[in-house]
Design a protein around this motif. Structure first.
Motif, short mmCIF file in Angstrom:
data_model
loop_
_atom_site.label_atom_id
_atom_site.label_comp_id
_atom_site.label_asym_id
_atom_site.label_seq_id
_atom_site.Cartn_x
_atom_site.Cartn_y
_atom_site.Cartn_z
N ASP A 1 5.98 0.61 0.48
CA ASP A 1 7.00 -0.45 0.61
C ASP A 1 7.97 -0.21 1.75
O ASP A 1 8.89 -1.01 1.96
CB ASP A 1 7.81 -0.54 -0.70
N THR A 2 7.80 0.88 2.50
CA THR A 2 8.81 1.30 3.48
C THR A 2 9.17 0.20 4.46
O THR A 2 10.35 -0.02 4.76
CB THR A 2 8.30 2.53 4.26
N SER A 3 8.16 -0.51 4.99
CA SER A 3 8.44 -1.51 6.03
C SER A 3 8.54 -2.94 5.51
O SER A 3 8.86 -3.85 6.27
CB SER A 3 7.35 -1.43 7.11
N LEU A 4 8.29 -3.15 4.21
CA LEU A 4 8.28 -4.52 3.69
C LEU A 4 9.66 -5.17 3.74
O LEU A 4 9.77 -6.39 3.94
CB LEU A 4 7.77 -4.54 2.24
N GLY A 5 10.71 -4.38 3.57
CA GLY A 5 12.05 -4.95 3.49
C GLY A 5 12.74 -5.12 4.82
O GLY A 5 13.90 -5.54 4.87
N LEU A 6 12.07 -4.82 5.93
CA LEU A 6 12.71 -4.93 7.23
C LEU A 6 12.99 -6.40 7.57
O LEU A 6 12.15 -7.27 7.30
CB LEU A 6 11.83 -4.32 8.33
N PRO A 7 14.16 -6.70 8.17
CA PRO A 7 14.48 -8.09 8.54
C PRO A 7 13.76 -8.51 9.82
O PRO A 7 14.37 -8.71 10.86
CB PRO A 7 16.00 -8.03 8.73
N ASP A 8 12.44 -8.59 9.75
CA ASP A 8 11.62 -8.91 10.91
C ASP A 8 10.46 -9.76 10.41
O ASP A 8 9.82 -9.42 9.40
CB ASP A 8 11.10 -7.60 11.55
N PHE A 9 10.16 -10.85 11.12
CA PHE A 9 9.11 -11.75 10.64
C PHE A 9 7.73 -11.09 10.65
O PHE A 9 6.79 -11.59 10.03
CB PHE A 9 9.09 -13.05 11.45
N ARG A 10 7.60 -9.95 11.32
CA ARG A 10 6.32 -9.24 11.33
C ARG A 10 6.22 -8.15 10.27
O ARG A 10 5.27 -7.37 10.27
CB ARG A 10 6.08 -8.61 12.72
N ALA A 11 7.17 -8.07 9.34
CA ALA A 11 7.19 -6.97 8.37
C ALA A 11 5.90 -6.94 7.55
O ALA A 11 5.32 -5.87 7.32
CB ALA A 11 8.41 -7.09 7.45
N GLY A 12 5.43 -8.09 7.07
CA GLY A 12 4.20 -8.14 6.29
C GLY A 12 3.00 -7.70 7.11
O GLY A 12 2.13 -6.97 6.63
N GLU A 13 2.93 -8.16 8.37
CA GLU A 13 1.83 -7.78 9.24
C GLU A 13 1.82 -6.28 9.49
O GLU A 13 0.76 -5.62 9.42
CB GLU A 13 1.94 -8.53 10.58
N ARG A 14 3.00 -5.69 9.77
CA ARG A 14 3.06 -4.25 10.02
C ARG A 14 2.62 -3.46 8.80
O ARG A 14 1.91 -2.45 8.91
CB ARG A 14 4.49 -3.84 10.38
N THR A 15 3.04 -3.91 7.62
CA THR A 15 2.67 -3.21 6.39
C THR A 15 1.16 -3.27 6.19
O THR A 15 0.52 -2.25 5.89
CB THR A 15 3.39 -3.83 5.19
N PHE A 16 0.57 -4.45 6.35
CA PHE A 16 -0.88 -4.59 6.19
C PHE A 16 -1.63 -3.69 7.17
O PHE A 16 -2.57 -2.98 6.80
CB PHE A 16 -1.30 -6.05 6.38
N GLN A 17 -1.22 -3.71 8.42
CA GLN A 17 -1.90 -2.91 9.44
C GLN A 17 -1.81 -1.42 9.14
O GLN A 17 -2.81 -0.69 9.20
CB GLN A 17 -1.30 -3.22 10.81
#
Length: 824
Positions: free
Chosen positions: A643-659
């Motif tokens: 979950d580390t990157s899911l809460g970031l205020p960035d529209f790419r947060a979901g993409e970064r987490t998946f990758q």
């Protein structure tokens, strides 16, 4: 000729015309660095073209050519012009990217005291304290100091006072070009002389009288008559005193030759045979080879699951390009990936391969650059800066893990290596391969719309299965009152790996021991005094550390808010996981790989070799272990917190987490034994986590592209992010609001152009500077044709704003980021 001044100033960002004096006609070419007079000083400039003499009464000549062959070609000039235009930065900043490592130069203005200090002081007035300070400083420094050192010591008033003293004949100004930070290597060579050969022939007498000299001469004779002093020292053939005595006796001849720093002198690379491709790889390679043979350039997206053999496709495509007489560039996103990639490429291609990245010493980088320029290396592997290597006949550019944000430069010009590669390939009629198991949303969208040729590798080598993924819902552990950093399920799996003689990777994208230190009495969280972030605790050094500005402090015994002394370390980093692993499984050896353990040049090599050799059963680390590693004995990957990157205020947060989750999961099961992934999460139902665990990239893409289309974010628009930073929050607000009004007026009525902000940036303060950002959304960059004028207006406004308030211009800055990859 047209010369670009080496200056980051927008006001000076244009070619200036200079004449070439007859004495320098044969020395100046496009790409030369020259010394030019500018205003009342001297500067370095870059020659970008030759032109007809303009209709002017007087054209100033260049003063000198800096002692280099041309440092860039016409193609590189064109590439830098494109970069400066696309990324809205001064051309000189782009040109500096293509300079040889360590060879950037500047003209130093030196102030010299040319008469006795007492005479100089006698010419000053009774109240000339500042003149006295400068004369005294020069007298204490052998009568000579650089002007910038005087300004640094005393202040910005120095130049005016220097001119006053100079007008009395006490001072002189000189301009010098200091030596570069790095130079070519000179190797001390030792060669057996005729007298030495004769002495060696009479071996019985020589061996009795001087056995040490005899061994030295014999070693040289066995090495073809000569060897470097370094080689002889490593072989422990003779001491320095023996060598000196042999030189003095005329038995050996000492000389110096130009040489290269050998990057891999102490490493061997087993020969790697060419692999037989499966049908998917053969089909992909066939398309690439046909494009190479056509010679018209183009771009491919090679989208292959983890372990599908993308690297073998790269290697065989490179082999084909080399046979055509063309050179190749291979970019990797992390220096951590370089050792494994270099081993494979060196094993296949040998001395053709050069390496360029920032962990190398400056001299090593310079020699690799020289080797490339001189044609000794036709394949370059490295991080994003390797894109500017001086390659002749470039035929192929490979961008491995193309989705990675590290391909984006963090300082001006803020270029994306993937986008620049496309332009470089166009200039060279070369081919680009973008490779990834998790391509960026923009790249897949481009491929599906025909901008890239789309190549798919849907299965692993030898049809090995992808690892099974299992989620551990950490909410349930918390509800039972037994919160654990390593869940019982993961601990059991790790014990099973140890018992079976296998290996595991544990991933947590946060270094340090604890995310923050909190007072147990009042809840106070210890913050960085310079940045709007909490301080992380690092147990090995025993200090609190800011990961943005590097501010550090010893943890206090007493809370500054309530005066109590009870503190709690909250959140986890890789150090804490390491400690917990040792507590749970003390027999299981682990090695950690993060920014704290890889500070030295060879750290990445050493850690990976240690793990691959089986000396450690667990490799624990941050994102640098999440991709590219191919270690057959790894059968388990544990993700400590998904979950580390899911809460970031960035529209790419979901993409970064998946990758990230897909990439790190792909490290398991790459050998004969099946792999398993255990994902610890508090958000098991999030669409990015569900898709990553199922290995369903298409489901994730369709969900994500739908969300982007709905809110009009890339790839359905282009973004330009402008960040105003100032040491005072009031100044940051003033300037950002002024900039907002200017941009609103400039693009009012432009179809599809939208301005967001100004607003505080998510990281609102970094290194003592308050940050406010404005974001322009536009259908295309062509819709923002008036932005250059806005930037010029900003420079004028900033100057007047600072002047009125008595501020240094540098106290307010503008960061402009075209196609940003982070909105923080």
């Amino acid at each position: 000729m047209d010369v670009i001044l080496d200056s980051a100033s927008r006001q000076l960002d244009r070619p200036f015309t200079y004449a070439v004096p007859p004495a320098l006609h044969d020395s100046v070419e496009v790409g030369s660095m020259v010394v030019i007079p500018f205003s009342n000083s001297m500067h370095v400039g870059f020659v970008i073209d030759f032109c007809e003499r303009p209709d002017l009464a007087k054209i100033r000549p260049i003063v000198d050519v800096i002692d280099e062959p041309p440092v860039f070609s016409r193609d590189m000039v064109e590439l830098c012009k494109w970069m400066a235009g696309y990324y809205l930065s001064p051309l000189s900043q782009a040109l500096r990217l293509v300079l040889p490592p360590g060879r950037a130069r500047q003209v130093l203005e030196v102030i010299e005291l040319i008469e006795d200090p007492r005479q100089a002081l006698g010419k000053t007035g009774p109240r000339a304290e500042r003149e006295h300070l400068i004369i005294a400083a020069l007298a204490e420094s052998d009568n000579m100091l650089p002007l910038r050192e005087l300004k640094s010591r005393f202040g910005k008033w120095v130049p005016g006072v220097v001119r006053t003293i100079e007008s009395r004949g006490s001072l002189a100004r000189r301009f010098v070009v200091p030596k570069p930070r790095v130079s070519g290597l000179e190797i001390r060579m030792l060669e057996i002389s005729e007298a030495g050969k004769q002495a060696l022939a009479e071996n019985s007498e020589m061996r009795k009288r001087s056995p040490a000299k005899y061994r030295l001469l014999q070693a040289l004779a066995e090495n073809g008559g000569e060897a470097s002093a370094v080689d002889l020292k490593q072989l422990r053939v003779a001491s320095a005193s023996t060598v000196r005595a042999a030189v003095d006796a005329g038995l050996i001849i000492e000389s110096r030759r130009a040489g290269l720093r050998e990057l891999f002198a102490n490493r061997s690379f087993p020969v790697e045979e060419r692999h037989v491709l499966n049908d998917e790889q053969s089909s992909a390679l066939g398309d690439v080879v046909r494009a190479l043979e056509a010679g018209e350039g183009g771009a491919f997206l090679l989208h292959g699951v983890t372990g599908s053999g993308k690297t073998e496709v790269y290697l065989q495509a490179i082999d084909h390009a080399l046979k055509q007489g063309r050179s190749c560039i291979v970019l990797v996103p992390e220096i951590a990936l370089t050792p494994q990639m270099v081993q494979r490429f060196k094993g296949r291609l040998g001395k053709d391969v050069a390496v360029l990245h920032s962990k190398l010493g400056l001299g090593e980088r310079y020699d690799q650059w020289r080797g490339i320029r001189e044609g000794r290396h036709r394949v370059v592997i490295g991080a994003r800066s390797a894109l500017f290597a001086p390659m002749d006949d470039l035929g192929l550019i490979v961008i491995d893990e193309e989705h990675e944000t590290t391909y984006k430069e963090g300082s001006a010009p803020r270029y994306n290596a993937g986008r620049v590669a496309l332009e470089l390939a166009r200039l060279k009629k070369a081919l680009v391969i973008y490779g990834s198991a998790t391509p960026s949303i923009e790249s897949r969208f481009a491929a599906e719309n025909g901008d890239f040729s789309y190549l798919r590798l849907n299965r692993r080598i030898d049809s090995r299965p992808l690892p099974n993924a299992e989620a551990v819902d950490m909410r349930e552990l918390r509800e039972t009152g037994t919160p654990r950093l390593i869940s019982p399920r993961l601990a059991t799996a790790l014990a099973g790996v140890y018992k079976a003689g296998e290996q595991a990777i544990l991933f947590l994208n946060r270094r340090g021991f604890a995310r923050f230190l909190q007072c147990h009495g009042c809840g106070h969280i210890f913050q960085c005094p310079n940045c709007s972030v909490s301080l992380c605790y690092h147990s090995r050094e025993g200090h609190l550390l800011c990961h943005h500005c590097d501010w550090r402090a010893v943890p206090p015994f007493i809370c500054p808010e309530c005066g109590k002394g009870e503190h709690r370390y909250t959140g986890a980093g890789t150090e804490r996981v390491e400690a917990e692993l040792k507590r749970l499984l003390p027999a299981m050896k682990s090695i950690r790989m993060d920014a704290d353990t890889t500070r030295h040049k060879d750290s990445h090599w050493d850690i990976l070799e240690h793990f691959k050799s089986g000396k450690a059963q667990v490799l624990l680390g941050t994102q640098m272990i999440a991709k590219g590693l191919d270690i057959p004995n790894v059968t388990l990957v544990g993700i400590i917190s998904a979950d580390t990157s899911l809460g970031l205020p960035d529209f790419r947060a979901g993409e970064r987490t998946f990758q990230l989750l897909t990439q790190v999961s792909g490290r398991a099961g790459r050998g004969a034994r099946h792999g398993k992934v255990i994902v610890q999460t508090f958000n098991p139902d999030h669409y990015a986590l569900r898709a990553a665990m199922a290995g369903d990239e298409t489901a994730f893409y369709e969900r994500e592209i739908g969300l982007r289309r709905e809110v009009n974010y890339p790839p359905f628009c282009r973004l330009i992010n402008l960040v105003i930073a100032a040491s005072s929050q009031d100044h940051a607000i003033d300037v950002s609001e002024w900039m907002g009004r200017l941009l609103s007026q400039a693009f009012a009525g432009k179809a599809g152009v939208e301005l967001l902000g100004p607003a505080p940036a998510p990281l609102s303060r970094i290194k003592g500077r308050y940050r406010y950002h404005l974001t322009l959304k536009t259908p295309s960059l062509g819709s923002l044709s008036g932005l250059d004028a806005c930037l010029d207006a900003y420079e004028s406004f900033r100057s007047s704003y600072c002047r009125e308030r008595g501020l240094e211009k540098e106290s307010i800055s503008l960061i402009l980021d075209v196609d940003p990859v982070s909105m923080l």
